[in-house]
Design a protein around this motif. Structure first.
Motif, mmCIF file in Angstrom:
data_model
loop_
_atom_site.group_PDB
_atom_site.id
_atom_site.type_symbol
_atom_site.label_atom_id
_atom_site.label_comp_id
_atom_site.label_asym_id
_atom_site.label_seq_id
_atom_site.Cartn_x
_atom_site.Cartn_y
_atom_site.Cartn_z
ATOM 1 N N VAL A 103 4.441 -6.657 -4.681
ATOM 2 C CA VAL A 103 4.425 -5.211 -4.954
ATOM 3 C C VAL A 103 3.000 -4.674 -4.945
ATOM 4 N N LEU A 106 1.777 -4.080 -1.468
ATOM 5 C CA LEU A 106 2.348 -2.888 -0.854
ATOM 6 C C LEU A 106 1.716 -1.610 -1.410
ATOM 7 N N ALA A 109 -1.774 -1.334 -0.047
ATOM 8 C CA ALA A 109 -1.706 -0.984 1.379
ATOM 9 C C ALA A 109 -1.477 0.515 1.557
ATOM 10 N N ALA A 110 -0.609 1.101 0.727
ATOM 11 C CA ALA A 110 -0.344 2.543 0.825
ATOM 12 C C ALA A 110 -1.603 3.353 0.528
ATOM 13 N N ILE A 204 1.107 -5.167 4.459
ATOM 14 C CA ILE A 204 2.514 -4.766 4.362
ATOM 15 C C ILE A 204 3.412 -5.933 4.757
ATOM 16 N N LYS A 205 3.056 -6.632 5.818
ATOM 17 C CA LYS A 205 3.857 -7.776 6.271
ATOM 18 C C LYS A 205 3.957 -8.841 5.179
ATOM 19 N N GLY A 207 3.348 -8.446 1.900
ATOM 20 C CA GLY A 207 3.987 -7.906 0.708
ATOM 21 C C GLY A 207 5.499 -7.850 0.829
ATOM 22 N N VAL A 208 5.984 -7.402 1.984
ATOM 23 C CA VAL A 208 7.430 -7.345 2.201
ATOM 24 C C VAL A 208 8.036 -8.739 2.147
#
Length: 319
Positions: A103, A106, A109-110, A204-205, A207-208
């Motif tokens: 989390v 992510l 990253a945002a 993102i990759k 984190g997901v």
């Protein structure tokens, strides 16, 4: 249905990790020390150079440090024995740690994506030489930290979460070094923001992936490498097994699969022998060392079926 005297646990054994918790703690602590020292220097240089890429790397290294601290805390807590209401112990804390790491990747990253886009529109002055020198130092530091954590037990999703943070930071420094070269040679200041966006995609990759893997464990889904339907059919083909139902496969924590099932056998069969054979099959063929099998004789005249099975039934006549 069940005769409680027929409920028995499967094979024992809890050694799932390739390294000891003490060894994992040493490697993680070493990586933490290296990262914290360098992070403090990077913040200073990033402010002086006016580089978002360097400051984003420093912010990422802060989350790296937090992820390692969280992983160390989770390892310590997970080592507590099962007691009282915590019948599995505290092993799931490691999965909480992994999900928290996913989390934070992510969220970070945002924020970096927003800042990078803003700087693409209005690029500030960036001191390319400072960016390049710091990034090259960062590559060396993160290579050392990545190597240290890779020596720990990465089959643990908790350790893997910390590893992904460090690995992405290594990628970030490589991208930042490229941006520094571009700025020094061409004066193209937007290269700093573009390098940040490259890192955002990688974050993102990772984190997901962490959130998805930890969520599967919290939802008690079967591990990806274990097919419940195939295992149920295989159990049903064993000698003296008429039906397998109420089959559940989940993970207590990463690398610790568990299974429970209700098994029906003919009235004249030896329940204990069937249970032992099935436990042996699960351990040797599927590495499931935590199994609870409820073995009952089928009722005479009722057929080899359970009236109210939970989930699909696997029967010997459906081989």
């Amino acid at each position: 249905m069940a005769n409680r005297g027929e409920v028995a646990a499967g094979a024992s054994g809890h050694a799932h990790a390739h390294t000891s918790p003490d060894s994992d703690r040493r490697w993680l602590t070493g990586a933490l020390a290296v990262i914290v020292v360098f992070m403090l220097g990077e913040i200073t240089v990033g402010v002086l150079a006016g580089s978002l890429a360097l400051l984003s790397d420093a912010a990422h290294m802060l989350t790296d440090s937090a992820s390692i601290v969280l992983a160390l805390w989770a390892i310590r807590l997970a080592a507590r024995p099962a007691a009282g209401r915590m019948t599995y112990g505290w092993k799931r804390v490691e999965i909480l740690s992994a999900q928290a790491n996913g989390v934070t990747l992510l969220v970070l990253a945002a924020w970096l994506a927003y800042e990078a886009i803003r700087r693409l529109v209005h690029p500030p002055e960036v001191t390319g030489a400072l960016v390049l020198i710091t990034a090259l130092c960062g590559i060396v530091v993160n290579l050392a930290a990545t190597w240290m954590i890779s020596r720990a037990n990465r089959s643990s999703l908790n350790v893997e979460g910390a590893f992904q943070h460090i690995l992405n930071d290594l990628f970030a420094f490589i991208a930042t070094a490229v941006a520094g070269v571009v700025i020094v040679t061409t004066g193209f200041a937007r290269a700093d923001a573009i390098a940040t966006l490259v890192v955002v995609v990688l974050m993102i990759k990772a984190g997901v992936g962490l959130v998805r893997a930890s969520s599967r464990i919290f939802l008690e889904a079967a591990p990806l490498d274990l097919d419940p339907a195939a295992i149920g059919r295989e159990m049903a083909t064993q000698d003296s097994v008429l039906e397998v139902h109420d089959l559940h496969i989940w993970e207590i924590t990463s690398g610790s699969p568990a299974l429970s099932a209700h098994v029906l056998v003919p009235p004249d069969s030896d329940c204990h022998a069937v249970r032992a054979d099935l436990n042996r099959l699960l351990t040797t063929s599927h590495n499931i060392e935590h199994s609870t099998l409820q073995v009952d004789h089928a009722q005479s005249g009722a057929g080899a079926h359970c009236d109210h099975p939970h989930g699909p039934s696997h029967r010997a006549d459906h081989r």
